[in-house]
Write a protein that holds these residues in place. Structure first.
Motif, PDB file in Angstrom:
ATOM      1  N   GLN A  46      -5.023  -8.254  -1.389  1.00  0.00           N
ATOM      2  CA  GLN A  46      -5.159  -7.271  -0.312  1.00  0.00           C
ATOM      3  C   GLN A  46      -6.437  -6.449  -0.478  1.00  0.00           C
ATOM      4  OE1 GLN A  46      -3.085  -8.069   2.147  1.00  0.00           O
ATOM      5  NE2 GLN A  46      -2.523  -9.474   0.502  1.00  0.00           N
ATOM      6  N   ASP A  96      -4.833   6.370   1.606  1.00  0.00           N
ATOM      7  CA  ASP A  96      -5.718   5.272   1.959  1.00  0.00           C
ATOM      8  C   ASP A  96      -6.276   4.598   0.705  1.00  0.00           C
ATOM      9  OD1 ASP A  96      -7.066   3.632   3.763  1.00  0.00           O
ATOM     10  OD2 ASP A  96      -8.880   4.864   3.656  1.00  0.00           O
ATOM     11  N   ARG A  97      -6.329   3.285   0.710  1.00  0.00           N
ATOM     12  CA  ARG A  97      -6.918   2.474  -0.350  1.00  0.00           C
ATOM     13  C   ARG A  97      -6.194   2.553  -1.687  1.00  0.00           C
ATOM     14  NH1 ARG A  97     -13.039   4.356   0.211  1.00  0.00           N
ATOM     15  NH2 ARG A  97     -11.988   6.069  -0.757  1.00  0.00           N
ATOM     16  N   ARG A 142      -9.133  -8.585   0.770  1.00  0.00           N
ATOM     17  CA  ARG A 142      -9.097  -8.634   2.237  1.00  0.00           C
ATOM     18  C   ARG A 142      -9.705  -7.358   2.830  1.00  0.00           C
ATOM     19  NH1 ARG A 142      -6.335 -12.587   4.642  1.00  0.00           N
ATOM     20  NH2 ARG A 142      -5.882 -11.361   6.508  1.00  0.00           N
ATOM     21  N   ARG A 143      -9.350  -6.212   2.258  1.00  0.00           N
ATOM     22  CA  ARG A 143      -9.899  -4.941   2.772  1.00  0.00           C
ATOM     23  C   ARG A 143     -11.410  -4.888   2.597  1.00  0.00           C
ATOM     24  NH1 ARG A 143      -6.085   0.259   2.084  1.00  0.00           N
ATOM     25  NH2 ARG A 143      -4.506  -0.426   3.562  1.00  0.00           N
ATOM     26  N   THR A 151      -4.623  -6.359   6.061  1.00  0.00           N
ATOM     27  CA  THR A 151      -3.774  -6.742   4.934  1.00  0.00           C
ATOM     28  C   THR A 151      -2.576  -7.549   5.429  1.00  0.00           C
ATOM     29  OG1 THR A 151      -2.552  -4.666   5.067  1.00  0.00           O
ATOM     30  CG2 THR A 151      -4.440  -4.750   3.549  1.00  0.00           C
ATOM     31  N   SER A 203       0.861  -1.183   0.000  1.00  0.00           N
ATOM     32  CA  SER A 203       0.000   0.000   0.000  1.00  0.00           C
ATOM     33  C   SER A 203       0.898   1.233   0.000  1.00  0.00           C
ATOM     34  CB  SER A 203      -0.937   0.000   1.202  1.00  0.00           C
ATOM     35  OG  SER A 203      -0.198   0.032   2.416  1.00  0.00           O
TER      36      SER A 203
END
Length: 151
Positions: free
Chosen positions: A43, A11-12, A46-47, A53, A6
């Motif tokens: 990932q 974020d994201r 998963r989020r 993560t 990441s």
């Protein structure tokens, strides 16, 4: 970049391959990019599922590079090193089997056969595109439009 691929401070957002800011030399190789892309996809899943993560772990399969017709270098896991036609054949095998879909594999295999086996001549064979023939003195053959006389 964080250890889960990441992007720090955003974020994201994830990054993998050449765009990933890594401190090691892996960023310029295909395998880290492929493995990183798969990791990033996991990932994101998963989020979306509300799970934390996981850290990216690279699995080194070795490094291969083609230098020309029947010439390549390969450094595989366990310290195995190959050069020349044997390394080139291994490079072709790995790249053909890595392609998605049998149609792509057959098309590429046919391309290799035509380019490297069927027309084995004493001239360079470009991997991408065709070039005009070279005359014995080193000059290129003229383009077809150059042969037409101006009216």
């Amino acid at each position: 970049m964080n250890d889960d691929l990441s992007v720090k401070g955003v974020d994201r957002v994830f990054s993998a391959g050449d765009i990933a800011a890594q401190d090691d030399a892996l960023a310029q190789l295909a395998q880290p990019a492929l493995q990183g892309g798969k990791h990033v996809a996991e990932q994101i899943k998963r989020r979306l599922a509300g799970k934390p993560t996981e850290r990216f772990k690279y699995f080194d399969k070795g490094t291969m590079a083609t230098i020309g017709t029947n010439a390549a270098v390969a450094q595989l896991r366990g310290g195995i090193t190959m050069v020349g036609p044997v390394a080139w054949a291994a490079w072709v095998f790995v790249h053909i089997t890595s392609l998605l879909g049998n149609g792509n594999r057959m098309s590429t295999l046919t391309h290799f056969f035509v380019r490297y086996v069927w027309f084995m001549r004493k001239r360079s064979i470009p991997i991408v595109g065709d070039v005009r023939p070279v005359r014995p003195n080193g000059d290129r053959e003229p383009e077809p439009w150059q042969l037409q006389k101006a009216e």
